[in-house]
Design an enzyme around this catalytic site. Structure first.
Site, short mmCIF file in Angstrom:
data_model
loop_
_atom_site.label_atom_id
_atom_site.label_comp_id
_atom_site.label_asym_id
_atom_site.label_seq_id
_atom_site.Cartn_x
_atom_site.Cartn_y
_atom_site.Cartn_z
N ARG A 17 -16.79 19.61 7.43
CA ARG A 17 -15.88 19.87 6.30
C ARG A 17 -14.82 20.88 6.73
NH1 ARG A 17 -18.79 24.56 3.84
NH2 ARG A 17 -20.79 24.63 4.87
N TYR A 157 -17.63 40.38 9.04
CA TYR A 157 -16.77 39.23 9.35
C TYR A 157 -15.57 39.67 10.19
CZ TYR A 157 -13.83 35.10 8.55
OH TYR A 157 -13.05 33.98 8.72
P1 NAP Z 1 -16.31 25.78 5.73
O1 NAP Z 1 -15.55 24.81 4.90
O2 NAP Z 1 -17.33 26.63 5.09
O3 NAP Z 1 -16.94 24.99 6.95
C1 NAP Z 1 -17.78 25.67 7.86
C2 NAP Z 1 -18.30 24.69 8.88
O4 NAP Z 1 -19.07 25.43 9.82
C3 NAP Z 1 -19.22 23.64 8.29
O5 NAP Z 1 -18.98 22.42 8.94
C4 NAP Z 1 -20.61 24.16 8.62
O6 NAP Z 1 -21.57 23.12 8.83
C5 NAP Z 1 -20.33 24.81 9.96
N1 NAP Z 1 -21.34 25.79 10.33
C6 NAP Z 1 -21.68 26.93 9.71
N2 NAP Z 1 -22.66 27.56 10.39
C7 NAP Z 1 -22.92 26.79 11.47
C8 NAP Z 1 -23.82 26.90 12.56
N3 NAP Z 1 -24.64 27.94 12.67
N4 NAP Z 1 -23.83 25.91 13.49
C9 NAP Z 1 -23.00 24.86 13.39
N5 NAP Z 1 -22.13 24.70 12.38
C10 NAP Z 1 -22.09 25.67 11.44
O7 NAP Z 1 -15.33 26.82 6.45
P2 NAP Z 1 -13.82 26.72 6.99
O8 NAP Z 1 -12.95 27.45 6.06
O9 NAP Z 1 -13.49 25.33 7.38
O10 NAP Z 1 -13.97 27.65 8.26
C11 NAP Z 1 -13.92 27.18 9.59
C12 NAP Z 1 -13.58 28.36 10.49
O11 NAP Z 1 -12.32 28.90 10.11
C13 NAP Z 1 -14.58 29.52 10.40
O12 NAP Z 1 -14.80 30.05 11.68
C14 NAP Z 1 -13.86 30.53 9.53
O13 NAP Z 1 -14.27 31.85 9.77
C15 NAP Z 1 -12.42 30.30 9.95
N6 NAP Z 1 -11.43 30.76 8.98
C16 NAP Z 1 -11.37 30.23 7.73
C17 NAP Z 1 -10.42 30.72 6.84
C18 NAP Z 1 -10.30 30.20 5.43
O14 NAP Z 1 -9.64 30.86 4.60
N7 NAP Z 1 -10.84 29.06 5.12
C19 NAP Z 1 -9.54 31.74 7.24
C20 NAP Z 1 -9.64 32.25 8.52
C21 NAP Z 1 -10.58 31.75 9.39
P3 NAP Z 1 -22.54 22.60 7.63
O15 NAP Z 1 -21.61 21.98 6.63
O16 NAP Z 1 -23.45 21.64 8.25
O17 NAP Z 1 -23.21 23.84 7.11
#
Ligand code: NAP
Length: 251
Positions: A17, A157
């Protein structure tokens, strides 16, 4: 098609996702074979793979918790044995906890470090030697603007993402001579489920202090990732590119 990734093999961690899924979709659309990693969301990862394969791509899903070194190694081995040698690794899997300093404990600290930092290290170490041996590889880490400025409500974080920025800088220099390029993207607020538990008024305030006055989209992060994976960024090494609608400006 801005980039031709035909026959490239990509592993995207946390691609069930959000940003990871957007990256997987884009790499597949540009011709790469994609391994969609997930930890718990089996159905969503399999749905993503069906979508990519139906659109003419070649994708597979692999369950692995990247914070566990042996699972990270198995993820890379499975991807390699089914799709071929890994060209691209996108270390995207991560978690985000909002907690004041007196609300979080050692357990939350270690959980964040295990996934956001150790996971990046384990997956990178599982691919780097083969990349060096082949004289080709691209690693893109998803950091955050939280790693570039103070976040008093998300200390664990912010520390984990600062570690990703530092890791990117040092590993980027270490591997550049072998044509293995390591870079990172530092997004600001991006519209994904990671923000689901955040207070809407707080999110609105963050959008208000963003010069672009909006939240970012996962596709926009994916476009920057594709750029860093492509030869268009060949002279970019160890860098963290910011994507925050102007909220963070590096000197
Ligand atoms: P998200 O929608 O919560 O998706 C997180 C993804 O990481 C999911 O596919 C989840 O898999 C996977 N995941 C979590 N723990 C895991 C583990 N131990 N091993 C393997 N997979 C794992 O988050 P997102 O917003 O797309 O975030 C992706 C990245 O972008 C993260 O590193 C986050 O810190 C970074 N980021 C996000 C934002 C923001 O505002 N959204 C801003 C800055 C940086 P499952 O679904 O199977 O749990």
């Amino acid at each position: 098609m801005p980039y031709d990734f035909t026959n490239k093999v990509a592993v995207v961690t946390g691609a069930s996702r959000g940003i990871g899924l957007a990256v997987a979709r884009q790499l597949s659309a540009y011709g790469a074979k994609v391994c969609v990693n997930y930890k718990s969301s089996k159905e969503r990862a399999e749905e993503a793979v069906r979508e990519l394969n139906t659109a003419g791509g070649e994708a597979m899903a692999v369950q692995a918790d990247v914070s566990d070194q042996s699972q990270a190694q198995q993820l890379i081995q499975q991807a390699e044995s089914q799709l071929g040698p890994i060209d691209f690794l996108v270390n995207n899997a991560g978690i985000f906890d909002v907690a004041a300093h007196d609300e979080f404990d050692e357990q939350m600290w270690h959980r964040t470090m295990k996934i956001n930092v150790d996971g990046v290290f384990y997956c990178s170490w599982a691919v780097k030697d083969a990349m060096v041996a082949r004289g080709y590889g691209r690693i893109v880490n998803i950091a955050s603007i939280a790693g570039l400025e103070a976040k008093p409500y998300a200390i664990a974080y912010a520390t984990s993402k600062a570690a990703v920025v530092g890791f990117t800088r040092s590993l980027g220099q270490a591997l550049a001579a072998d044509n293995v390029r390591v870079n990172a993207v530092a997004p600001g607020l991006i519209d994904t489920e990671i923000l689901a538990d955040c207070d809407q008024a707080w999110l609105d305030r963050l959008i208000d202090i963003t010069p672009s006055k909006r939240i970012g989209q996962a596709d926009e992060v994916a476009r920057m990732v594709s750029f860093l994976l492509s030869d268009e960024s060949d002279f970019t090494v160890g860098q963290t590119l910011v994507l925050s609608g102007g909220r963070v400006n590096l000197p």
